[in-house]
Structures are given as structure tokens and as C-alpha cells.
Design a protein around this motif. Structure first.
Motif: not given
Lengths: 329, 329
Positions: A89-91, A134-138, A124-125, A93, A127, A50
Motif C-alpha cells: 500500500x502506498x501513500x 514525502x511517501x510511505x509504503x506498507x 493507498x492514498x 504526499x 494527497x 516513509x
């Protein structure tokens, strides 16, 4: 899940992110899930990192390079394990500053690196947050069954190598914050490295074949090798003199009075996203041949011995290493 | 990656999170990656949801239930696809209010639901943010090869069902914000549903065997069924009268003057984390038998017809559905 401005989130997914989806496994980002067929003979390797604005990237960083850096720090983790990436996968924020043009820029960065590294978005998601973005990746990759390189495999007698150059991460941050004074092209090279480090994805198969232990250089060369020493139950000793420097880092180094302090700083700076690995001495020739084949610099830094702990030497003397100090800059 | 207070992050991983790691695949959270063996005959199903403080959860919500809700919204996505969960990756973006006791509470919530749902932590990242706390999870599960239920399989003639009860999500949020006046035990039940909704994990195999299309109710019953209608290229018609209500929701409903408006609100509220599904008429008996076996209420809401769009009826009249309005409350 509901979010502040949902219409934008649906639009972001449908118009910006869906074109990046894996043609089959991503289900067009329309189905809440990604579905991956099993691949007999291979293990699935996963990592998740993240990043937060003003912590891991600067509010002034262009969002396309923020997206690239996000993918690259995750790709670097897989490369160091010898795994070949294929998707993520990507979130997201998004913060208040992430309007449509900023989102387009972010997605353009994703698209550029999907092409560069042969990966696809799986899901991913997205929001909205009232705080900083902020961002996170799997990130997901394949490794031949049972062949993922860990931190725990280093054995006494092994040699220690590092790919590429060390110190551009910390110098790049200083350059991006205008805390260095170097020629403009050097400054630009360092900022480029800070914003878009180059994960050693192409070298991953060689790591998988030849390394006994491996780690990507994110916390700092010395701290990351200390992780390997601890996990492997061995002692690692390196010399700082051979630390490989980029042209820009060399220019910075040449202006230093205290060479030992300068090299210590670079070797503890982190954010290099090179691969530090150990291998049997008889694998050195093959390792160098593979590095040559990928036009990748590789430098022998030291060796693994029986015992424990991590030692960095300069001028033959072991530097005083405050254990806490190694865990991070 | 570097973070503000790295010592805390290392401690958080080693002391709080490592005990939650999958005994084999998580590598003790010490190796940057998780490594999963392939499982021939099964597909890997992945979903990723993020939650942000003061957007998806309240600053006053206890952190153990925030952790549980985070896992549960992701588990709900998998359950609706007929997949059996086994593990997850977690990114924690801790805010200033997340000191050690708060982190312990968060992890206690994770531990509780790991035991409840038979899942393990596989890896992730923990960072500090100057903004509100946020978290994201990538949840992984298995589904028999080619058997993941999508949104696109509904066919004319299918029946439409929903598990559990509808409306507790939106009423629960109102209860948590003290915007309802009901008896204390009703309020408590609704707040409990809002904080720790119950994903229908145990029912996933039945969904996988019997549903032609399926979705979890997160955006709202009508909006989520509209997703199914659009993806399947069919029309879905439901009646609002049979909408299944919990005891608490029924108590709220009994005080309403306008029953139609009340049911519309519950059916568009979202955050229910029930499963809305379509199935062939000949599968109804088996579906009800499976629901009985799991002590799970299941309600027939309507049917699938040729055509397109989504219709909700009350008293035989089709409600005016502003298309934008259905996408979210």
C-alpha cells in the motif's frame, strides 16, 4: 479525505496507479480497501517505511528512482526476515513540484520495480502537501508459519555474515552530492547504488532457512548488528578488515591514508540494504552454497559470544565505540 | 532509514510507541516488521489514509485529536466494508512543531482510541520533515471470507440508507475556523465532530450481513453514493428532505433562508464518516433492528433503479448536479 486539488488525485489514481493494482486483491483501487484471502501455513509479514524529500532523498533525485528506492527499502526489510513480498500500500504526499509528468515518472519507477520484484499495488492514498514531498509504503510478504527470522535469535557460537558490499550507501550519498572525486564510472555506480539499492529479495528463502537472527543494513552495519546483539542478549564481535567493498568503494578506500577510519566510516554509514545475519557454524556451508547459487557475495565478519554489546576490531584492537555514535551516522 | 534527529526517533519508538504495540504481532516494535498468523475462514481487509497539516487538519488542532482523527478515518473505511479492525501501522512525519510534549499528546490520542476501538499498533516508521506534519495509517481488519462489502453490489430495487447524521463534517470545519455563529455548546459539538468523528465500527457486522453495497461518507453523501452507482452500474435516487441532522446542524439549518441550498451543501460537504449503504427491501427490518440495538440512527434516503447516475431531489425536483461538483466540495 478531501485534498487541495482533488481532481488531480482522482486522475492520478484512475490513470496512473490503477494499472499497477493487484488484479484481484487491489479491487482496481476503486473500493477504499484491499482484500486478501488467508493463506494457511503462512504468516503475513508487514513493514512500513516513509521517506521525505531533502531528508531521505534529494530534491534533485529523479522521481522514478525515488519510487524505486521507496519500494526497495521496504523490500529489504522483508528480505532480511526471510519473507517473500507480494504487494504494498502506498501513500503519496505530493509537493508543488509533483505535476503530472513528475507523477508519471514516479509511477514508471513503481511499475519497473513491480516487474523486477513480482509485487503489486494493493491500495493507498494520494494527497497534496504544501511542504516537501514525502511517501510511505506498507509492504506485505509471506513467510512460512512461525519461520520469520527476528533479531533475537542469535546464540553464542553463531557466525556473523553480511551479503553484498558495505559502504556504497554512504559513499553513494556523497557522490550524489558531488562530495567525492572518483572516475566518472565509479561515481555513476555509487550514485546508482544510492538511488536504487538492491534489496536481497531472492536470498530471503535462504535467510529464512538458515539464519538464527537477521537484520537489513540501514542504520549501518555496526549499529544494525548492535540491535541484534541487544535483542538476542549476546555479544557480537566483528573484524573490519574483511569488510566487503564494491569496485567503486575500493577505489575510494585505496586513496585513504587512515584505513581504520575509512572502514569505520563505511561500517557505520548505513543505507546499504544488505542483509547482516547470524547462523550456526554448521550452516555455513549451506549458506555459502545458497549465496553462490544467487551469484551473491557473502562475507564472514565475525562471531557471536556470550556477554553483551557490540565490538568492531581493526588490527586486533577493539575500536572505541561511542554508544550514541552507533545508532546513526 | 536515516532521519534528521534520529535519537529522538528511537526514543519516540521505545518510550512512546512501544507501549501501544500489539502484545504478540507487533514484536515490541523492535524488529522492523509485524508478523500476523493466518486466520482461516477470514479475509484480511486493509486500507491506508494519509493526513497533512493545514490540508486535512488545522495547525491549531490539538495533536491528540489529530491522532484520533487519523485512526478514525481509517476505521471508518473498514466499518463501511463490514470488517472488524484489529491493528494498524503508522508513519509519523513530524514537523518542527512536534517536540516531545506534542508527540506525547499525539500518542495519548492513539492510546485513547486503541482502547475505544480494540486495536493495537503493529509497526511503522517515524521520520522528521522540514515541512508541515503529516501522518499515514494502514489499518487492518478481518471480514468473514468472501463477505467484504464492496461498492459494486447495489441492484435495482435496493433501498438506500445512511447512518447517523449528515453535514457535521463541513459545519465542524467551519466551526473550527470560527466561520459559524451558533450557541457555544453547538459550536463545541460541531468542532468535536470535526476533530473526532465517530466511525461506525460497532455497526460493521450488520453492514457485512445486510448491505449489498456500502461506502463511508468522506467525499460527501452524494459523491460517495455516486461512486456506488458507478461501480454497481445502477442509478441511485435520493431525496434531500429526510437528510438526518444533528441538533447543532439543525440549529444552523433553521437559520437558513434557502433550505434546498443548505441541504445541498450538507449532502456534498463530506468528512461525515457515516456509512451509506444499499440493501434489499426485505432486509430493512433487520437493518433497523440492528441499528436500534446499537442506538444508532439510520435513515432511508432513497432507492436504487435501473439506469445510471446519481440524482438528488428536493421538493420532487431533481437538482442540477454538475458532475465535477459531486466529486468534491
Amino acid at each position: 479525505m478531501p485534498s487541495v486539488d482533488v481532481a488531480d488525485e482522482f486522475e492520478t489514481i484512475a490513470k496512473l496507479l490503477a494499472p499497477l493494482a493487484h488484479p484481484e486483491w487491489g479491487r482496481g483501487l476503486r473500493d477504499d480497501v484491499a482484500v486478501l484471502p488467508s493463506r494457511p501455513g503462512f504468516d503475513l509479514v508487514l513493514t512500513k517505511d516513509a521517506i521525505v524529500e531533502s531528508v531521505h532523498f534529494l530534491a534533485t533525485d529523479p522521481l522514478d528512482t525515488v519510487a524505486q528506492k521507496l519500494l526497495r527499502v521496504n523490500l529489504s526489510d522483508l528480505a532480511a526476515k526471510g519473507a517473500e513480498p507480494f504487494g504494498y500500500l502506498l501513500a503519496c504526499h505530493w509537493s508543488g513540484r509533483c505535476g503530472w509528468p513528475e507523477r508519471e515518472a514516479f509511477v514508471a519507477g513503481l511499475a519497473k520495480d513491480q516487474a523486477e520484484f513480482g509485487i503489486h499495488l494493493l491500495g493507498g492514498d494520494t494527497v497534496v502537501t504544501p511542504g516537501p514531498a514525502s511517501f510511505s509504503v506498507t509492504m506485505l510478504g509471506w513467510a512460512a508459519k512461525g519461520r520469520t527470522v527476528g533479531r533475537a535469535g542469535a546464540r553464542p557460537g553463531d557466525l556473523v555474515f553480511v551479503t553484498g558490499t558495505i559502504g556504497d550507501g554512504v559513499l553513494g550519498l556523497m557522490a550524489a552530492q558531488a562530495r567525492l572525486s572518483l572516475a566518472p564510472e565509479r561515481m555513476a555506480a555509487l550514485v546508482r547504488h544510492y538511488r536504487t539499492p538492491m534489496p536481497r529479495v531472492a536470498f530471503a528463502p535462504a535467510v529464512g532457512d538458515l539464519a538464527t537472527a537477521s537484520v537489513d543494513v540501514s542504520d549501518g552495519l555496526i549499529a544494525d548488528l548492535a540491535h541484534v546483539a541487544r535483542a538476542s542478549g549476546v555479544r557480537i564481535e566483528i573484524d573490519l578488515e574483511p569488510t566487503p567493498l564494491s569496485i567503486a568503494a575500493q577505489a575510494w578506500f585505496d586513496d585513504r591514508v587512515d584505513a581504520e577510519a575509512a572502514l569505520s566510516m563505511l561500517a557505520t554509514g548505513g543505507d546499504d540494504y544488505e542483509i547482516a545475519l547470524t547462523c550456526r557454524p554448521e550452516a555455513e556451508t549451506a549458506l555459502r552454497r545458497e549465496a553462490d547459487r544467487h551469484h551473491l557475495r557473502i562475507t564472514r565478519m565475525g562471531k557471536v559470544t556470550a556477554g553483551q554489546g557490540m565490538a568492531a576490531r581493526y588490527g586486533g584492537r577493539v575500536l572505541e565505540l561511542n554508544q550514541g555514535g552507533w545508532t546513526h551516522r
